[in-house]
Design an enzyme around this catalytic site. Structure first.
Site, PDB file in Angstrom:
ATOM      1  CE  LYS A 167      -3.085   2.149   2.890  1.00  8.53           C
ATOM      2  NZ  LYS A 167      -4.339   2.097   3.956  1.00  8.53           N
ATOM      3  CE  LYS A 206      -0.939   6.094   4.582  1.00  6.05           C
ATOM      4  NZ  LYS A 206      -2.068   6.155   4.984  1.00  6.05           N
ATOM      5  CG  ASP A 241      -4.897   5.995   2.272  1.00  9.92           C
ATOM      6  OD1 ASP A 241      -5.602   6.906   1.547  1.00  9.92           O
ATOM      7  OD2 ASP A 241      -4.442   5.771   3.426  1.00  9.92           O
ATOM      8  CD  GLU A 261      -7.045   3.310   2.807  1.00  8.66           C
ATOM      9  OE1 GLU A 261      -6.502   2.510   2.470  1.00  8.66           O
ATOM     10  OE2 GLU A 261      -7.121   3.754   3.909  1.00  8.66           O
ATOM     11  CG  ASP A 318      -9.440   5.048   6.299  1.00 10.43           C
ATOM     12  OD1 ASP A 318      -9.947   4.788   7.298  1.00 10.43           O
ATOM     13  OD2 ASP A 318      -8.133   5.404   6.450  1.00 10.43           O
ATOM     14  CE  LYS A 339      -7.242   3.092   9.134  1.00 11.14           C
ATOM     15  NZ  LYS A 339      -6.855   4.417   8.693  1.00 11.14           N
ATOM     16  CD  GLU A 370      -3.658  -0.423   6.099  1.00 10.28           C
ATOM     17  OE1 GLU A 370      -3.548  -0.181   5.027  1.00 10.28           O
ATOM     18  OE2 GLU A 370      -4.029   0.631   6.816  1.00 10.28           O
TER      19      GLU A 370
END
Ligand code: MN
Length: 385
Positions: A165, A167, A196, A222, A247, A271, A325
């Site tokens: 993943k 960023k 993301d 994401e 998210d 989360k 993750e």
């Protein structure tokens, strides 16, 4: 049955092994609030709240979380019984609005206590495990293509990554996409690639970026746009040929209901901290399942405590087509639990033992405990300028 007679919070600062670059800032430390509950018959339950390296995500900081717990939630929790967990959660909601991070830490410690009292793991309390491992997406977040590619290859070799993943969002969109394309070329399809941008893009930017991301093999994008822009998420989800994951936009069960009704995501990240804990995360997962939307197991970079709790949740989820993750302990230089998590075969494994299955290493807690004021976060700067 036992009664909780003490609650203690401790702020710790753990160094990260390398820079973690978010859209807004880079971090070299992760801070956490540890919660320890004690009962009158000698049981101890532990929980943890973390933010993603600072308050940029929700406005919660470790300092505000600790203050909310110490001042307002401790009086609610002390005197209750671990077996009355749901009643305690409702009582906390009556005294403090929102504060999902603080409440998640306490709920985690309550579940740990209850598991220890009953002699079973937290996943058993949540309905029972249907999986013993969670495939991991390793975060490539240094911002440097060469370093990220080398790290990705190393993590695959060490059995610490089933996917990656990346960023995005700290650079201007064109430069950011060029960087991602170069990285995808270097990784050469070795594992699924996810990105993301953490809300960094406008709808127009996202609409032009998504086909470029699809073209280099990215299969999950994401939260490309602002969390409030549910209409844009719906349009992007409708047009994309790959997964568009919410998210920031889905924190609570009502958020999930709205996203499901408007088809404003094709995947949703769970989360513990953002929703207020294990039970709220299970409720979100249930709504998502009823809407035919798969879930993903996200992280705010928890220590071994929160990572164990996250894994107990993950173990109860049937379909996880993109894995998750929870890699916090792998990014931190030193942890605060006695037995490290098992990371192997590209997955995180469910711990054995009662409650969360981890115990605090008090020497390490003392070593990393914050004394006095400390600033540990830096504004966004790419390595090398
Ligand atoms: Mn995210």
């Amino acid at each position: 049955m036992t009664t909780i007679d003490d609650l203690e919070t401790t702020i710790i600062d753990l160094p990260l092994r390398r820079l973690q670059q978010f859209t807004a800032m880079g971090a070299r430390h992760q801070s956490a609030v540890l919660v320890v509950l004690r009962t009158d018959d000698g049981l101890t339950g532990i929980g943890e709240a973390v933010t993603p390296c600072g308050p940029w995500w929700s406005g919660d900081s470790v300092e505000s979380i600790a203050a909310t717990i110490d001042t307002y939630l401790e009086p609610v929790v002390v005197g209750t019984r671990p077996a009355d967990l749901q009643r305690t959660l409702l009582a906390m909601d009556r005294v403090v609005y929102n504060a999902s991070f603080a409440k998640a830490a306490i709920e985690m410690a309550l579940f740990d206590l209850l598991g220890k009292a009953l002699g079973c793991g937290v996943s058993t309390l949540l309905g029972g495990a249907v999986r013993d491992r969670l495939p991991l997406n390793w975060p490539l977040a240094t911002g440097d293509v060469g370093r990220d590619a080398d790290e990705g290859a190393e993590m695959r070799t060490r059995g610490l990554a089933s996917g990656f993943k990346v960023k995005m969002g700290a650079l201007a969109p064109d430069a950011d996409l060029a960087r991602l394309e170069a990285l995808a070329q270097r990784l050469n399809g070795a594992a699924p690639l996810r990105v993301d941008p953490n809300e960094a893009w406008s709808e127009v930017t996202a609409a032009s970026a998504i086909p470029r991301l699809e073209a280099v093999g990215v299969d999950l994008i994401e939260q490309p746009v602002a969390r409030w822009n549910v209409d844009a998420m719906a349009r992007l989800t409708d047009r994309a040929r790959v997964g568009v994951m919410a998210d920031e936009g889905v924190r609570t069960p009502p958020d999930m209901m709205e996203t499901a009704k408007r088809r404003a995501a094709s995947v949703v990240s769970l989360k513990l901290m953002k929703s207020g804990g294990l039970l709220a995360s299970q409720r979100i997962a249930a709504i998502a399942q009823a809407a035919g939307i798969p879930v993903y197991v996200g992280t705010f970079l928890e220590t071994g405590v929160g990572t164990a709790a996250t894994m107990h949740l993950a173990a109860t989820l049937g379909e996880l087509p993109y894995g998750g993750e929870p890699v916090g302990p792998l990014l931190m230089d030193g942890d605060v639990v006695h037995s490290p998590q098992t990371y192997a075969e590209g997955a995180l494994w469910l711990p054995d033992g009662d409650g969360l299955g981890v115990s605090l290493d008090l020497d390490r807690v003392a070593h990393h405990r914050r004394d006095g004021r400390r600033r540990v976060y830096a504004a966004a700067t790419w390595p090398g300028g």
